[in-house]
Enzyme design. Sequence first.
Site, PDB file in Angstrom:
ATOM      1  N   SER A   1      41.090  27.176  34.182  1.00 34.60           N
ATOM      2  CA  SER A   1      41.887  27.384  32.736  1.00 34.60           C
ATOM      3  C   SER A   1      41.557  28.419  32.035  1.00 34.60           C
ATOM      4  CB  SER A   1      42.319  26.286  32.232  1.00 34.60           C
ATOM      5  OG  SER A   1      42.922  25.306  33.040  1.00 34.60           O
TER       6      SER A   1
ATOM      7  N   ARG B   1      52.316  37.023  46.973  1.00 34.26           N
ATOM      8  CA  ARG B   1      50.947  37.052  46.879  1.00 34.26           C
ATOM      9  C   ARG B   1      50.596  36.926  48.563  1.00 34.26           C
ATOM     10  NH1 ARG B   1      48.574  33.696  41.631  1.00 34.26           N
ATOM     11  NH2 ARG B   1      48.785  35.590  40.318  1.00 34.26           N
TER      12      ARG B   1
HETATM   13  C1  LIG Z   1      40.384  33.953  37.659  1.00 31.27           C
HETATM   14  C2  LIG Z   1      41.840  32.999  37.594  1.00 31.27           C
HETATM   15  C3  LIG Z   1      42.946  33.584  37.121  1.00 31.27           C
HETATM   16  C4  LIG Z   1      44.012  32.773  36.852  1.00 31.27           C
HETATM   17  N1  LIG Z   1      45.075  33.475  36.267  1.00 31.27           N
HETATM   18  C5  LIG Z   1      46.201  32.472  35.998  1.00 31.27           C
HETATM   19  C6  LIG Z   1      47.448  33.064  35.338  1.00 31.27           C
HETATM   20  O1  LIG Z   1      47.332  34.050  34.628  1.00 31.27           O
HETATM   21  N2  LIG Z   1      48.363  31.989  35.057  1.00 31.27           N
HETATM   22  C7  LIG Z   1      48.496  30.783  35.845  1.00 31.27           C
HETATM   23  O2  LIG Z   1      49.455  30.125  35.577  1.00 31.27           O
HETATM   24  N3  LIG Z   1      47.535  30.326  36.633  1.00 31.27           N
HETATM   25  C8  LIG Z   1      46.414  31.358  36.833  1.00 31.27           C
HETATM   26  N4  LIG Z   1      45.303  30.673  37.550  1.00 31.27           N
HETATM   27  C9  LIG Z   1      45.663  29.460  38.026  1.00 31.27           C
HETATM   28  C10 LIG Z   1      45.216  28.384  36.710  1.00 31.27           C
HETATM   29  O3  LIG Z   1      44.391  28.957  35.876  1.00 31.27           O
HETATM   30  C11 LIG Z   1      44.699  26.998  37.392  1.00 31.27           C
HETATM   31  O4  LIG Z   1      45.496  26.651  38.264  1.00 31.27           O
HETATM   32  C12 LIG Z   1      44.778  25.982  36.241  1.00 31.27           C
HETATM   33  O5  LIG Z   1      44.203  26.401  35.045  1.00 31.27           O
HETATM   34  C13 LIG Z   1      44.235  24.837  36.425  1.00 31.27           C
HETATM   35  O6  LIG Z   1      44.120  23.934  35.499  1.00 31.27           O
HETATM   36  P1  LIG Z   1      43.604  22.536  35.557  1.00 31.27           P
HETATM   37  O7  LIG Z   1      43.607  22.054  34.285  1.00 31.27           O
HETATM   38  O8  LIG Z   1      44.480  21.574  36.592  1.00 31.27           O
HETATM   39  O9  LIG Z   1      42.094  22.372  36.345  1.00 31.27           O
HETATM   40  P2  LIG Z   1      40.841  23.355  35.785  1.00 31.27           P
HETATM   41  O10 LIG Z   1      41.363  24.275  34.701  1.00 31.27           O
HETATM   42  O11 LIG Z   1      40.315  24.018  36.732  1.00 31.27           O
HETATM   43  O12 LIG Z   1      39.931  22.418  35.140  1.00 31.27           O
HETATM   44  C14 LIG Z   1      39.413  21.233  35.960  1.00 31.27           C
HETATM   45  C15 LIG Z   1      38.629  20.347  35.112  1.00 31.27           C
HETATM   46  O13 LIG Z   1      38.128  19.455  35.983  1.00 31.27           O
HETATM   47  C16 LIG Z   1      36.789  18.831  35.939  1.00 31.27           C
HETATM   48  N5  LIG Z   1      36.207  18.416  37.119  1.00 31.27           N
HETATM   49  C17 LIG Z   1      36.440  18.469  38.482  1.00 31.27           C
HETATM   50  N6  LIG Z   1      35.722  17.676  39.247  1.00 31.27           N
HETATM   51  C18 LIG Z   1      35.168  16.877  38.224  1.00 31.27           C
HETATM   52  C19 LIG Z   1      34.339  15.599  38.556  1.00 31.27           C
HETATM   53  N7  LIG Z   1      34.016  15.181  39.784  1.00 31.27           N
HETATM   54  N8  LIG Z   1      33.987  15.046  37.347  1.00 31.27           N
HETATM   55  C20 LIG Z   1      34.238  15.462  36.243  1.00 31.27           C
HETATM   56  N9  LIG Z   1      35.211  16.380  36.099  1.00 31.27           N
HETATM   57  C21 LIG Z   1      35.399  17.215  37.003  1.00 31.27           C
HETATM   58  C22 LIG Z   1      36.074  20.556  35.802  1.00 31.27           C
HETATM   59  O14 LIG Z   1      34.753  20.409  35.179  1.00 31.27           O
HETATM   60  C23 LIG Z   1      37.085  21.150  34.778  1.00 31.27           C
HETATM   61  O15 LIG Z   1      36.809  20.623  33.540  1.00 31.27           O
HETATM   62  C24 LIG Z   1      44.189  31.587  37.390  1.00 31.27           C
HETATM   63  C25 LIG Z   1      43.035  30.856  38.394  1.00 31.27           C
HETATM   64  C26 LIG Z   1      41.847  31.795  38.175  1.00 31.27           C
HETATM   65  C27 LIG Z   1      40.640  31.169  38.947  1.00 31.27           C
END
Ligand SMILES: Cc1cc2nc3c(=O)[nH]c(=O)nc-3n(C[C@H](O)[C@H](O)[C@H](O)COP(=O)(O)OP(=O)(O)OC[C@H]3O[C@@H](n4cnc5c(N)ncnc54)[C@H](O)[C@@H]3O)c2cc1C
Length: 506
Positions: free
Chosen positions: A45, A275
């Site tokens: 994120s 994409r």
């Molecule tokens: C470089 C990049 C650019 C992007 N740009 C965009 C964009 O512009 N717009 C868009 O919509 N999407 C974008 N995406 C996709 C989007 O950022 C992600 O899909 C989204 O942020 C995921 O959010 P989340 O909260 O599900 O997971 P994340 O933000 O990945 O957070 C996961 C969390 O889980 C924790 N975790 C994982 N496993 C464990 C464990 N076993 N024990 C404890 N903690 C754990 C990690 O430490 C982290 O804190 C982008 C992705 C990337 C990589």
Amino acid sequence: MVVRKDVFDVLIIGSGLAGLVVAETIGRHLDVGIFSKGETTDTNSYRAQGGVAAAITKEDCWENHWRDTLEAGHAHNDLDNTATMTKAGRDAIQMLVEWGVLFDRDERSHLKLGKEGAHDYPRIVHAGGDRTGAALIHTLHKRVRKHVQFFNEETVLSILKEKGNCVGVKTVNKQGNIHFRYGAHIVLATGGGGQLFSQTTNQPFATGDGYALAYRAGAILRDMEFVQFHPTLFATETGTAGLITEAVRGAGARLVTADNVRLMANHPKGDLAGRDVVARAIHSVRRHGEDVFLDVTPVLNLAERFPGVASLCKTYGYTSRLPVAPGAHFVMGGVVAMPDGETNVPGLSAVGEVASTGVHGANRLASNSLLEAVVFGRSVGRKLLERPGKVFGNPVEQSLQKSPLPPTKFEIRQVMDEACGVTRDEQTLREASDFFRLSFQSSYESDDPEIQERHNMSLVAGMIANAALKRTESRGSHYREDHPVKDASWQDVSLTWSIKQTKEGN
Ligand SMILES: Cc1cc2nc3c(=O)[nH]c(=O)nc-3n(C[C@H](O)[C@H](O)[C@H](O)COP(=O)(O)OP(=O)(O)OC[C@H]3O[C@@H](n4cnc5c(N)ncnc54)[C@H](O)[C@@H]3O)c2cc1C
């Protein structure tokens, strides 16, 4: 002041956008603990660049956004959940503004909107140019930290159950100490698994733990064959170094070959095709040893609009044509969940990238992931406020199966690159499926976080390889060279995975 304790109303695994939105929604009313493998900034994120998609102008409407999402997803989407998400876009942006997120605005104070691949309208709301994720995470973290207890650098090894309900987690911290922490409800917000591949946009902790945790806890997963490869990672001599957001193409940048021939000239959407389409076009040139470049000369004010990209250019000494290559970016499949996070396992919700609510189909539309995290994160929180549940007594920890050492990360990535990349075929998929068979069928666990990560990666890799082998067609991000077209008999078919199915040999 937050008092440190071991028993909570709700435990959230993951402090990315999805986890923080849930925490912000419930943190003032319930006792909440939130885990992350690293610091708050070590999330995908935080890395997000392009922004949040939402239909907010007079010319646009949620139905347009819905249609674009379905088209990008090759109609493999859940229609209702996709409508729920796109309809909620305007309110989600308004809520983020009220929470204090400073989105970029023009001189009349209107939100500036970017345009990205496969969107028919400019509808990408962004902050700090290409630093949207950082702006969101800083704002949310500042609000949430007063009310919830953060367990940073504490990895969840397994989910504890009692009488079929999830009641807590077993964790290991940086010092190697094992903890048992209890909660009436567990929210899985662990993000994706780009680290299963050698070239990825994902942060180093994105090893797919959440899929494995859920699988072992009895959850159903689906659509794991659909892994999105972002077309434009910055290519270096040794691999790749970070993402170049497609908003740069939205601002006029063009993909060209070494001879300056436009790569996407024949596609109706040109450089802003989906994409999956652009990644395959780049891959088809690069696999013959030739380079593909992103020509950024048509982009006005690059440094001001895309400071992250400008700094990459500076570091590597490029000014106009930047070499690019595809890399693993996003997992469309995941833990089957409703928009309010409900899964088939009592006491377990899933939200964000780890969840499969069906809104991304076979290929995610750009900037829909942050929107999903905000809209469904809010719904998960609201549902928990309605019925938080009660903390159970003495959960039984599953005795660990004595396990052989899992393959190394290098070995896992080598097999995944070869078999499950931008293009796939039966023979390499069969080999990959054999390679991961043991980890997949046995679902081993370990108290050593490094070994556990490799068990998780092998298990998830096994799921992806098996799913990709079984789906004998091409759809969205899943491209089979031996079955290169869509097959109507696969329309609306999702391959599902659960420990129960595996044990029964299905
Ligand atoms: C470089 C990049 C650019 C992007 N740009 C965009 C964009 O512009 N717009 C868009 O919509 N999407 C974008 N995406 C996709 C989007 O950022 C992600 O899909 C989204 O942020 C995921 O959010 P989340 O909260 O599900 O997971 P994340 O933000 O990945 O957070 C996961 C969390 O889980 C924790 N975790 C994982 N496993 C464990 C464990 N076993 N024990 C404890 N903690 C754990 C990690 O430490 C982290 O804190 C982008 C992705 C990337 C990589």
